[in-house]
Design a protein around this motif. Structure first.
Motif, PDB file in Angstrom:
ATOM      1  N   SER A 262       6.740  -0.904   7.221  1.00 44.39           N
ATOM      2  CA  SER A 262       5.478  -1.605   6.961  1.00 44.39           C
ATOM      3  C   SER A 262       4.571  -0.821   6.020  1.00 44.39           C
ATOM      4  N   THR A 263       4.543   0.519   6.145  1.00 43.78           N
ATOM      5  CA  THR A 263       3.696   1.330   5.273  1.00 43.78           C
ATOM      6  C   THR A 263       4.167   1.242   3.830  1.00 43.78           C
ATOM      7  N   LEU A 264       5.476   1.352   3.653  1.00 44.12           N
ATOM      8  CA  LEU A 264       6.042   1.225   2.308  1.00 44.12           C
ATOM      9  C   LEU A 264       5.738  -0.155   1.735  1.00 44.12           C
ATOM     10  N   GLY A 265       5.908  -1.182   2.545  1.00 45.68           N
ATOM     11  CA  GLY A 265       5.640  -2.545   2.098  1.00 45.68           C
ATOM     12  C   GLY A 265       4.178  -2.765   1.762  1.00 45.68           C
ATOM     13  N   SER A 266       3.283  -2.148   2.548  1.00 45.85           N
ATOM     14  CA  SER A 266       1.848  -2.298   2.299  1.00 45.85           C
ATOM     15  C   SER A 266       1.466  -1.699   0.946  1.00 45.85           C
ATOM     16  N   MET A 267       2.003  -0.515   0.645  1.00 42.78           N
ATOM     17  CA  MET A 267       1.706   0.124  -0.637  1.00 42.78           C
ATOM     18  C   MET A 267       2.303  -0.682  -1.796  1.00 42.78           C
ATOM     19  N   ALA A 268       3.498  -1.230  -1.586  1.00 41.30           N
ATOM     20  CA  ALA A 268       4.116  -2.055  -2.628  1.00 41.30           C
ATOM     21  C   ALA A 268       3.298  -3.318  -2.861  1.00 41.30           C
ATOM     22  N   LEU A 269       2.840  -3.943  -1.773  1.00 41.20           N
ATOM     23  CA  LEU A 269       2.026  -5.148  -1.894  1.00 41.20           C
ATOM     24  C   LEU A 269       0.717  -4.853  -2.615  1.00 41.20           C
ATOM     25  N   PHE A 270       0.084  -3.742  -2.268  1.00 40.32           N
ATOM     26  CA  PHE A 270      -1.161  -3.366  -2.926  1.00 40.32           C
ATOM     27  C   PHE A 270      -0.930  -3.142  -4.421  1.00 40.32           C
ATOM     28  N   THR A 271       0.179  -2.487  -4.767  1.00 41.14           N
ATOM     29  CA  THR A 271       0.528  -2.242  -6.170  1.00 41.14           C
ATOM     30  C   THR A 271       0.641  -3.556  -6.935  1.00 41.14           C
ATOM     31  N   VAL A 272       1.337  -4.507  -6.334  1.00 42.84           N
ATOM     32  CA  VAL A 272       1.559  -5.803  -6.980  1.00 42.84           C
ATOM     33  C   VAL A 272       0.242  -6.570  -7.143  1.00 42.84           C
TER      34      VAL A 272
END
Length: 305
Positions: A262-272
């Motif tokens: 979830s942490t990795l996904g959250s940072m990826a989502l924020f990047t996008v």
């Protein structure tokens, strides 16, 4: 709202993309694909930059900067996805080659069924857990059902209901935009979007990535002596990317409900999402520059007259 978002994040993202692509399809005709033959050199340049140059720029950013895994994955996903439907609208406002823009969007959207899993596999391997396996077949199926299927259905709607298709397209796109707001609000309240955790440094990296795509889309076609309308269309395709698809991929691969990623996904989502905001700025600059260029041309024409 937080629990509902976490539970249905994937389906919200899926529905949002489906509506956006259906709306786009309702504005496309088969002849838009055929128009590719009218500008083969410009089309080949746009496709090459989209499928080769953009991933190479992403590789450079991943190699040069010591990025957090989530940010690196976000940039990799942005590099893998095709141009977005908004690029066609901005190309129109910037007086670019609309037929070329639509052709590149349409063909790269179809091609992403194959290209997205390949590019992702090449770029994200070093940034995901060792036991992570990229579900290429599932990604391809999701792209088919959320992009190609709705796109074809939208085109069929235009063919069967030509008088209603414009309204159908408009309301489908409006509904998709409403769901984008739901995603942003849901992600924010669930902790997926955390400015403090993301940091100014990552914002600057995403900004640099945006500017790099903009520069590549301007400089390469210019060096090839492409006419200004073609340069505008190609640059819009490179810069204005299908962020909707990126959000779906993140929701599919790194769901908020999965504590392990979830942490990795959250940072990826924020990047996008940060990129999604920044990519509109260069588009607006191109539109303004195009308007100024036209006024200057009109003034010179009046002076000569």
């Amino acid at each position: 709202m937080t629990e509902l978002y976490l539970k249905y994040e994937y389906w919200i993202a899926f529905t949002q993309l489906l509506l956006a692509m259906f709306g786009m399809g309702a504005t496309l005709r088969v002849v838009d694909f055929i128009n590719v033959a009218r500008t083969p050199r410009a089309f080949a340049t746009g496709i090459s930059l989209q499928l080769l140059m953009v991933p190479l720029i992403a590789v450079l950013f991943l190699a040069i900067f010591n990025l957090q895994p989530g940010v690196a994955v976000g940039i990799a996903i942005l590099a893998a996805i095709p141009g977005g439907t908004t690029s066609n609208i901005y190309t129109h406002f910037a007086r670019g080659n609309i037929a070329l823009s639509i052709a590149i969007t349409a063909v790269t959207t179809v091609a992403c069924l194959v290209t997205v899993p390949i590019i992702l596999k090449l770029l994200i391997t070093d940034y995901v857990p060792a036991d992570f396996r990229l579900p290429a077949a599932r990604i391809a199926a999701e792209i088919f059902f959320s992009i190609l299927g709705p796109l074809a259905l939208g085109m069929l709607t235009l063919r069967l209901l030509p008088t209603l298709s414009a309204q159908i397209a408009k309301w489908s796109i409006r509904a998709s935009l409403a769901l984008i707001i739901v995603i942003i609000l849901g992600a924010s309240t669930s902790g997926r979007l955390d400015w403090a955790a993301f940091g100014l440094g990552n914002v600057l990296v995403v900004t640099g990535f945006t500017i790099s795509l903009l520069a590549a889309g301007l400089v390469v076609p210019w060096l090839m002596r492409a006419p200004r309308p073609d340069i505008v269309a190609i640059d819009m395709e490179l810069t204005v990317r299908n962020v909707n698809l990126a959000v779906l991929i993140i929701a599919s691969l790194f769901p908020a409900a999965n504590a392990a990623t979830s942490t990795l996904g959250s940072m990826a989502l924020f990047t996008v999402l940060v990129y999604g905001g920044w990519m509109l700025m260069p588009a607006l600059v191109l539109i303004i520059a195009s308007r100024v260029h036209k006024k200057s041309g009109d003034a010179l024409a009046e002076g000569d007259g």
